[in-house]
Design an enzyme around this catalytic site. Structure first.
Site, PDB file in Angstrom:
ATOM      1  N   ASP A  94      -5.863  -3.539  -4.472  1.00 34.87           N
ATOM      2  CA  ASP A  94      -6.490  -4.275  -3.374  1.00 34.87           C
ATOM      3  C   ASP A  94      -7.723  -5.065  -3.767  1.00 34.87           C
ATOM      4  OD1 ASP A  94      -4.640  -3.822  -1.340  1.00 34.87           O
ATOM      5  OD2 ASP A  94      -5.341  -1.766  -1.139  1.00 34.87           O
ATOM      6  N   ASP A 146       2.332  -4.764   1.604  1.00 33.49           N
ATOM      7  CA  ASP A 146       0.953  -5.239   1.746  1.00 33.49           C
ATOM      8  C   ASP A 146       0.480  -6.015   0.509  1.00 33.49           C
ATOM      9  OD1 ASP A 146       1.732  -2.739   2.783  1.00 33.49           O
ATOM     10  OD2 ASP A 146      -0.294  -2.179   3.315  1.00 33.49           O
TER      11      ASP A 146
HETATM   12  N1  GLY Z   1      -3.008  -2.046   3.047  1.00 30.39           N
HETATM   13  C1  GLY Z   1      -3.238  -0.998   3.929  1.00 30.39           C
HETATM   14  C2  GLY Z   1      -2.972  -1.245   5.349  1.00 30.39           C
HETATM   15  O1  GLY Z   1      -2.533  -2.276   5.790  1.00 30.39           O
HETATM   16  O2  GLY Z   1      -3.206  -0.297   6.083  1.00 30.39           O
END
Ligand code: GLY
Length: 409
Positions: free
Chosen positions: A109, A168
């Site tokens: 992330d 994601d």
């Molecule tokens: N990437 C984590 C979420 O969307 O909760």
């Protein structure tokens, strides 16, 4: 006379009176953001970032948390709209808190974190130090790429999965594409393309709904499992995951102009739009018990009924963050399409934004721990973070409004 009246109304609407009402909404929301974020800025400790407000307390996260770029990012977006000098100072100060994050990084992330903070800072100020952080972020993320799998690894090897890739992760490709565009170094965009192509092949069901997690064999690149982490069940569609897919493929089309990505974004939109409730803000999972397309508790990968806290008759929770992400993505997708299709995307985005800007979702000054939006869900499956504000909901809401306003100019 009557028909003249209706013709005049039609003319006013198509010539932007609806737009001026969006401008009024935007003014109100950004004014609210100045008040809320000024208070939030004052209550957050120097080595943490705000994530949510739960049980009467602002929950801060470590600087390495995946959400840490969104508060500085929201401040940049508020500065962009208002030109408020105090907010600019806050944006710079909150962004500077992330100066050391590259060194502490252990997950994918870094894209979210660096792009929303330093990326917006660079876009708005041209500060070369911010570009250096973006370059370092892209380089760090690229070390998680496996040419065998054809993806960057999302989470580190764990008990359940060795090489998990979550939908994601499409969002983290943006920093790779941007750094290639800004520096001319093509290897990052190449990684982003390969990751997007692998995701296109393995993460979608025939109706363009998504699995949340695809687990790969690191040695061979074979797909081992398709499951969920945050959705209701392995075969259900977690609405925020689907929103990331819509945003991610739209963004990859912007960055590459590869028609396959546009086609995928359109397919996702075709699945997603009919799944939305009337007011446009999605339930946390499109197949959760209580929804129109509910699976039962025996669905593959569903939580044990005894562990699942939701009971028939309870309200089905919405996820304002998924709504905000969809609105922002559809606003952009409308610019890559034409005619009725483009209008449909823009209208849906407007519908969501109007709902989110209503008192049902938008907090009054001083409420909601000084976040903007109420009613988000982090992980209902594990009953953690349920019906709460979320820093990323605020970020994508502000971005969606700005994108929609630009369409009117
Ligand atoms: N990437 C984590 C979420 O969307 O909760």
């Amino acid at each position: 006379m009557k028909s003249l009246y209706f013709a005049a109304i039609l003319l006013l609407v198509s010539s932007g009176v609806s737009g001026s009402s969006l401008k009024k909404t935007a003014d109100r929301v950004f004014e609210r953001a100045v008040v809320q974020f000024t208070a939030l800025d004052a209550r957050v400790s120097p080595d943490k970032m705000p994530i949510t407000f739960e049980k009467g307390k602002v929950k801060d996260g470590k600087l390495n948390d995946w959400t840490s770029g969104f508060f500085p990012g929201s401040l940049w977006l508020v500065y962009e709209y208002t030109g408020n000098a105090d907010i600019l100072e806050m944006a710079k100060r909150q962004t500077a808190k992330l100066d050391g994050i590259i060194g502490m990084h252990t997950h994918h992330d870094i894209g979210f974190q660096v792009n929303s903070s330093f990326g917006n800072g660079y876009r708005l100020t041209g500060n070369p130090a911010y570009l250096e952080m973006m370059k370092a972020g892209a380089e760090k993320l690229s070390t998680r790429f496996s040419p065998v799998v054809g993806c960057t690894r999302s989470w580190n090897p764990g008990k359940r999965w060795n090489f998990p890739v979550i939908i994601d992760n499409m969002m983290n490709l943006e920093i790779l594409a941007e750094v290639s565009r800004l520096t001319g170094e093509g290897k990052y965009l190449e990684i982003a393309r390969i990751h997007a192509n692998t995701t296109l092949k393995n993460h979608f069901r025939p109706d363009a709904s998504t699995w949340h997690v695809v687990a790969y064999d690191e040695e061979t690149g074979a797909v081992l499992k398709k499951q969920t982490s945050q959705g209701f069940s392995d075969e259900s569609t977690w609405s925020r995951g689907e929103s990331w897919a819509l945003y991610g493929f739209t963004m990859m089309y912007r960055e590459t102009k590869d028609p396959a990505y546009l086609e995928q974004a359109r397919k996702v939109a075709a699945y997603l739009i009919p799944m939305l409730p009337k007011d446009g803000v999605p339930e946390w999972d499109f197949n959760a018990p209580g929804t129109r397309h509910a699976f039962d508790m025996n669905a593959v990968g569903a939580p044990k009924a005894s562990d699942y806290k939701w009971r028939p008759g309870d309200p089905v929770l919405r996820d304002s963050s998924a709504g905000a992400i969809i609105a922002s993505a559809l606003a952009e997708l409308s610019t890559f399409t034409t005619g009725k299709e483009s209008k449909r995307y823009r209208k849906t985005a407007l519908r969501i934004v109007r709902t989110l800007a209503s008192p049902e979702y938008l907090a009054e000054p001083g409420e909601n721990g000084n976040f903007l939006l109420k009613h988000g869900v982090t992980n209902l499956h594990k009953w953690s973070g349920v019906d709460i504000p979320l820093t990323y909901a605020d970020y994508y809401f502000l971005e969606a409004i700005q994108r929609l306003l630009k369409l009117e100019n």
